[in-house]
Design a protein around this motif. Structure first.
Motif, short mmCIF file in Angstrom:
data_model
loop_
_atom_site.label_atom_id
_atom_site.label_comp_id
_atom_site.label_asym_id
_atom_site.label_seq_id
_atom_site.Cartn_x
_atom_site.Cartn_y
_atom_site.Cartn_z
N VAL A 103 -6.06 4.58 -8.50
CA VAL A 103 -5.55 5.67 -7.69
C VAL A 103 -6.79 6.46 -6.82
N ARG A 104 -6.71 6.32 -5.79
CA ARG A 104 -7.60 7.06 -4.83
C ARG A 104 -7.03 8.70 -4.81
N GLN A 137 0.67 -1.16 -0.05
CA GLN A 137 0.08 -0.10 0.08
C GLN A 137 0.88 1.24 -0.08
N ILE A 138 0.57 2.10 -0.93
CA ILE A 138 1.03 3.43 -0.66
C ILE A 138 0.06 4.93 -0.44
N ARG A 139 0.74 5.58 0.36
CA ARG A 139 0.04 6.64 0.68
C ARG A 139 0.90 7.80 0.45
N ILE A 140 0.42 9.02 -0.31
CA ILE A 140 1.37 10.05 -0.82
C ILE A 140 0.49 11.58 -0.57
N PHE A 141 1.33 12.31 0.02
CA PHE A 141 0.99 13.64 0.14
C PHE A 141 1.89 14.47 -0.60
N GLU A 142 1.34 15.36 -1.80
CA GLU A 142 2.04 15.96 -2.49
C GLU A 142 1.46 17.37 -2.90
N MET A 186 -2.69 -5.71 -11.67
CA MET A 186 -3.05 -5.67 -10.23
C MET A 186 -2.17 -4.69 -9.78
N PRO A 187 -2.63 -3.51 -9.81
CA PRO A 187 -1.94 -2.31 -9.27
C PRO A 187 -1.91 -2.26 -7.83
N THR A 188 -0.61 -1.71 -7.50
CA THR A 188 -0.67 -1.46 -5.78
C THR A 188 -1.46 -0.46 -5.25
N PRO A 189 -2.48 -0.83 -4.25
CA PRO A 189 -3.21 0.14 -3.75
C PRO A 189 -2.77 1.76 -3.51
N PHE A 224 4.80 4.18 3.05
CA PHE A 224 4.73 2.58 2.40
C PHE A 224 4.38 1.65 3.25
N GLY A 225 3.37 1.06 3.06
CA GLY A 225 3.05 0.14 3.94
C GLY A 225 3.70 -1.36 3.23
#
Length: 286
Positions: free
Chosen positions: A205-206, A112-117, A166-169, A227-228
């Protein structure tokens, strides 16, 4: 399997490099175990990074695998000595080869990937034209076409984790000015925003937008990525600035980034509202 707080990035990186060296040398796990007089189970734990490996074992394996590069040997031996340490900064290894300690390694391994840009469209979401324009600005007039194209190709290759079957969430929060900054000019920006809409509509992508009129900005400290990682490895927070790159894995530090991301989600527009804003900006550019 649950997260193991005793596992560090250093132990994981060390295990990855030792396994690569064994494969290059053409040896099996059984071969290496016999050389060290260890059973395969123990050596397998070392290569997975779940158990700390003695410095003397690392030295013996480097000899056995024929690793002769002084830089690589020094680096891996230092990793073995510091395997217990948490967090990582480029400043920790001044003068040593850090090529394989790569942001893209996290992208490829994460579940899982969470991004703030807040400033730009993130590299994993950029079109080739947007990347090219940004790269030419960053490298200045001295950059050759080949150098620029290389950056574009590498960044496009990274996007497989978004565009594959199969994209990474991935959850991304971007500030509104990043959607309006005309990198490469209006046409390039318009194409970039249309590409974002396609990725969102495909469910890859969310993406949510923090509008300029949001009453608070929890992300005022700057961009970051979470990065999870797969069990049993800990979650990692990543930041980059002019001083270099830093990877955080200590739970108390990572939790601060998680908290900020959660606050950003509460302040950002909904998925539907974010999409509508991007559509409106595209119309303004037509």
């Amino acid at each position: 399997m649950t997260k193991n707080p005793a596992i560090s990035l250093r132990s994981r990186w060390l295990s990855e490099r030792l396994r690569e060296a064994r494969h290059r040398a053409g040896y099996t796990l059984a071969d290496a175990g016999e050389y060290l007089q260890l059973d395969q189970t123990s050596l397998g734990r070392f290569e997975r990074g779940t158990h700390r490996i003695r410095r003397s074992y690392v030295k013996d394996l480097l000899d056995y695998y024929g690793v002769s590069s002084t830089q690589e040997r020094d680096f891996l031996l230092r990793l073995s000595e510091d395997a217990w340490r948490k967090d990582w900064s480029d400043l920790d290894v001044t003068g040593l080869d850090t090529e394989f300690i790569d942001y893209t390694w996290f992208e490829s391994q994460a579940v899982q990937i969470r991004i703030f840009e807040p400033l730009l469209i993130h590299g994993l979401l950029q079109t080739s034209a947007y990347t090219e324009a940004l790269t030419r600005r960053e490298l200045g007039g001295t950059a050759t076409d080949a150098e620029v194209q290389r950056v574009v190709e590498v960044r496009q290759a990274r996007q497989r984790i978004v565009t594959s079957d199969m994209p990474t969430p991935m959850s991304v929060i971007v500030e509104e000015p990043a959607l309006r900054r005309p990198i490469g000019g209006p046409e390039t920006l318009q194409a970039q925003l249309e590409s974002l809409l396609q990725l969102c509509d495909a469910g890859a992508v969310r993406l949510r937008v923090l509008p300029m009129d949001a009453p608070t900005d929890p992300g005022h400290h700057g961009p970051f990525t979470l990065f999870g990682m797969p069990d049993p490895y800990p979650e990692v927070a990543y930041v980059e600035n002019l001083a270099g790159r830093t990877f955080f894995e200590e739970e108390t530090r990572v939790s601060k980034f998680v908290h900020v991301f959660n606050e950003l989600e509460r302040s950002a527009l909904s998925l539907g509202e974010s999409r509508s804003m991007i559509v409106d900006i595209v119309k303004e550019l037509e």
